[in-house]
Motif scaffolding. Structure first.
Motif: not given
Length: 59
Positions: A38-41, A43-52
């Protein structure tokens, strides 16, 4: 939120049943493995999220 609650409750039920039969190593591995995944998921979501990009208006 409902999906998270349901999947977490299943993990708790499995871990409690493992503790009941004294399978401590399996219970520990289940908790550590699921939390680590869950932590890996997250962190991956925070790294690869689209920037606003914010637009500043000068009026």
């Amino acid at each position: 939120m409902l999906v998270a609650a349901v999947t977490s409750s299943l993990k708790v039920a499995v871990t409690l049943s493992e503790l009941r039969i004294r399978a401590l190593d399996i219970a520990r591995a289940n908790l550590l493995g699921s939390n680590l995944f869950n932590i890996i998921i997250l962190v991956a979501g925070l790294i690869f999220r689209p920037q606003r990009h914010s637009v500043i208006r000068l009026v």
